[in-house]
Write a protein that holds these residues in place. Structure first.
Motif, PDB file in Angstrom:
ATOM      1  N   TYR A   1      -5.894  -2.292   6.829  1.00 15.62           N
ATOM      2  CA  TYR A   1      -5.246  -3.605   6.748  1.00 15.62           C
ATOM      3  C   TYR A   1      -3.782  -3.527   7.116  1.00 15.62           C
ATOM      4  O   TYR A   1      -3.216  -4.453   7.666  1.00 15.62           O
ATOM      5  CB  TYR A   1      -5.396  -4.180   5.327  1.00 15.62           C
ATOM      6  CG  TYR A   1      -4.710  -5.513   5.175  1.00 15.62           C
ATOM      7  CD1 TYR A   1      -3.482  -5.602   4.554  1.00 15.62           C
ATOM      8  CD2 TYR A   1      -5.278  -6.664   5.690  1.00 15.62           C
ATOM      9  CE1 TYR A   1      -2.842  -6.816   4.428  1.00 15.62           C
ATOM     10  CE2 TYR A   1      -4.636  -7.879   5.568  1.00 15.62           C
ATOM     11  CZ  TYR A   1      -3.417  -7.947   4.932  1.00 15.62           C
ATOM     12  OH  TYR A   1      -2.780  -9.141   4.804  1.00 15.62           O
ATOM     13  N   PHE A   2      -3.151  -2.429   6.837  1.00 14.01           N
ATOM     14  CA  PHE A   2      -1.723  -2.311   7.091  1.00 14.01           C
ATOM     15  C   PHE A   2      -1.424  -1.769   8.479  1.00 14.01           C
ATOM     16  O   PHE A   2      -0.414  -1.135   8.701  1.00 14.01           O
ATOM     17  CB  PHE A   2      -1.060  -1.422   6.025  1.00 14.01           C
ATOM     18  CG  PHE A   2      -1.103  -2.063   4.668  1.00 14.01           C
ATOM     19  CD1 PHE A   2      -0.287  -3.133   4.368  1.00 14.01           C
ATOM     20  CD2 PHE A   2      -1.990  -1.615   3.711  1.00 14.01           C
ATOM     21  CE1 PHE A   2      -0.336  -3.742   3.127  1.00 14.01           C
ATOM     22  CE2 PHE A   2      -2.043  -2.211   2.471  1.00 14.01           C
ATOM     23  CZ  PHE A   2      -1.223  -3.281   2.177  1.00 14.01           C
ATOM     24  N   GLY A   3      -2.289  -2.014   9.394  1.00 14.25           N
ATOM     25  CA  GLY A   3      -2.016  -1.665  10.780  1.00 14.25           C
ATOM     26  C   GLY A   3      -2.382  -0.242  11.132  1.00 14.25           C
ATOM     27  O   GLY A   3      -1.991   0.250  12.179  1.00 14.25           O
ATOM     28  N   GLY A   4      -3.136   0.399  10.288  1.00 17.08           N
ATOM     29  CA  GLY A   4      -3.545   1.774  10.586  1.00 17.08           C
ATOM     30  C   GLY A   4      -4.483   1.808  11.777  1.00 17.08           C
ATOM     31  O   GLY A   4      -5.037   0.814  12.215  1.00 17.08           O
ATOM     32  N   ASP A   5      -4.686   2.962  12.291  1.00 16.11           N
ATOM     33  CA  ASP A   5      -5.520   3.102  13.475  1.00 16.11           C
ATOM     34  C   ASP A   5      -6.929   3.448  13.048  1.00 16.11           C
ATOM     35  O   ASP A   5      -7.375   4.578  13.173  1.00 16.11           O
ATOM     36  CB  ASP A   5      -4.940   4.178  14.395  1.00 16.11           C
ATOM     37  CG  ASP A   5      -5.608   4.163  15.760  1.00 16.11           C
ATOM     38  OD1 ASP A   5      -6.197   3.126  16.102  1.00 16.11           O
ATOM     39  OD2 ASP A   5      -5.542   5.193  16.446  1.00 16.11           O
TER      40      ASP A   5
ATOM     41  N   HIS B   1      -4.902  -4.699  12.414  1.00 19.95           N
ATOM     42  CA  HIS B   1      -4.189  -5.939  12.113  1.00 19.95           C
ATOM     43  C   HIS B   1      -2.707  -5.639  12.172  1.00 19.95           C
ATOM     44  O   HIS B   1      -2.241  -4.645  11.643  1.00 19.95           O
ATOM     45  CB  HIS B   1      -4.530  -6.432  10.699  1.00 19.95           C
ATOM     46  CG  HIS B   1      -5.965  -6.786  10.522  1.00 19.95           C
ATOM     47  ND1 HIS B   1      -6.495  -7.976  10.937  1.00 19.95           N
ATOM     48  CD2 HIS B   1      -6.993  -6.092   9.978  1.00 19.95           C
ATOM     49  CE1 HIS B   1      -7.781  -8.003  10.652  1.00 19.95           C
ATOM     50  NE2 HIS B   1      -8.104  -6.860  10.066  1.00 19.95           N
ATOM     51  N   ASP B   2      -1.998  -6.539  12.819  1.00 19.36           N
ATOM     52  CA  ASP B   2      -0.539  -6.386  12.875  1.00 19.36           C
ATOM     53  C   ASP B   2       0.064  -7.054  11.657  1.00 19.36           C
ATOM     54  O   ASP B   2      -0.202  -8.215  11.379  1.00 19.36           O
ATOM     55  CB  ASP B   2       0.030  -7.023  14.142  1.00 19.36           C
ATOM     56  CG  ASP B   2      -0.393  -6.279  15.388  1.00 19.36           C
ATOM     57  OD1 ASP B   2      -0.634  -5.063  15.258  1.00 19.36           O
ATOM     58  OD2 ASP B   2      -0.496  -6.895  16.457  1.00 19.36           O
ATOM     59  N   VAL B   3       0.839  -6.330  10.919  1.00 13.02           N
ATOM     60  CA  VAL B   3       1.515  -6.848   9.748  1.00 13.02           C
ATOM     61  C   VAL B   3       3.004  -6.806  10.028  1.00 13.02           C
ATOM     62  O   VAL B   3       3.519  -5.805  10.498  1.00 13.02           O
ATOM     63  CB  VAL B   3       1.181  -6.017   8.487  1.00 13.02           C
ATOM     64  CG1 VAL B   3       1.974  -6.530   7.309  1.00 13.02           C
ATOM     65  CG2 VAL B   3      -0.296  -6.066   8.208  1.00 13.02           C
ATOM     66  N   TYR B   4       3.676  -7.920   9.747  1.00 16.69           N
ATOM     67  CA  TYR B   4       5.111  -7.955   9.952  1.00 16.69           C
ATOM     68  C   TYR B   4       5.781  -8.637   8.779  1.00 16.69           C
ATOM     69  O   TYR B   4       5.166  -9.378   8.045  1.00 16.69           O
ATOM     70  CB  TYR B   4       5.464  -8.664  11.268  1.00 16.69           C
ATOM     71  CG  TYR B   4       5.050 -10.116  11.306  1.00 16.69           C
ATOM     72  CD1 TYR B   4       5.948 -11.106  10.924  1.00 16.69           C
ATOM     73  CD2 TYR B   4       3.784 -10.492  11.721  1.00 16.69           C
ATOM     74  CE1 TYR B   4       5.585 -12.433  10.942  1.00 16.69           C
ATOM     75  CE2 TYR B   4       3.410 -11.818  11.742  1.00 16.69           C
ATOM     76  CZ  TYR B   4       4.308 -12.781  11.357  1.00 16.69           C
ATOM     77  OH  TYR B   4       3.947 -14.094  11.381  1.00 16.69           O
TER      78      TYR B   4
END
Length: 112
Positions: A9-13, A19-22
């Motif tokens: 969820y936190f942009g891991g591969d 998912h891109d989190v900003y």
């Protein structure tokens, strides 16, 4: 996983599209914060003044209603037999009680 997203969820591969989190950081200037404080300082007392005025008005209405009821209680005329009409009581505040009856059932004739 079939049909699912295996990415972190936190942009891991995770291989599932990811998912891109900003994080968006905003900045509020000192003068803007002071301005908002002044707005609160003006609106708060204004609301207090309005609420006190409404409370005073409502309490005044309650006192007048009480005085009206007291006056009515002192001048009301009681009728012992409501089937007898006394012309000397025309225009007077009267109180009557008795049994009521009807010959037929009451029905609403209006159609909806």
């Amino acid at each position: 996983e079939e049909g699912g997203d295996s990415g972190d969820y936190f942009g891991g591969d995770g291989g599932g599209g990811g998912h891109d989190v900003y994080t968006e950081t905003t900045h509020e200037s000192y003068l803007s914060r002071v301005g908002n404080s002044w707005k609160g300082l003006c609106v708060g007392p204004l609301l207090m003044i309005i609420s006190v005025c409404l409370l005073f008005w409502n309490e005044g209405r309650a006192v007048h209603r009480y005085q009206d009821l007291e006056e009515s209680a002192s001048i009301v005329q009681t009728i012992s037999d409501p089937s007898y009409l006394d012309s000397s009581l025309d225009g007077a505040l009267v109180y009557a009680s008795g049994k009521t009856s009807v010959d037929a059932y009451l029905e609403e004739s209006a159609s909806i």
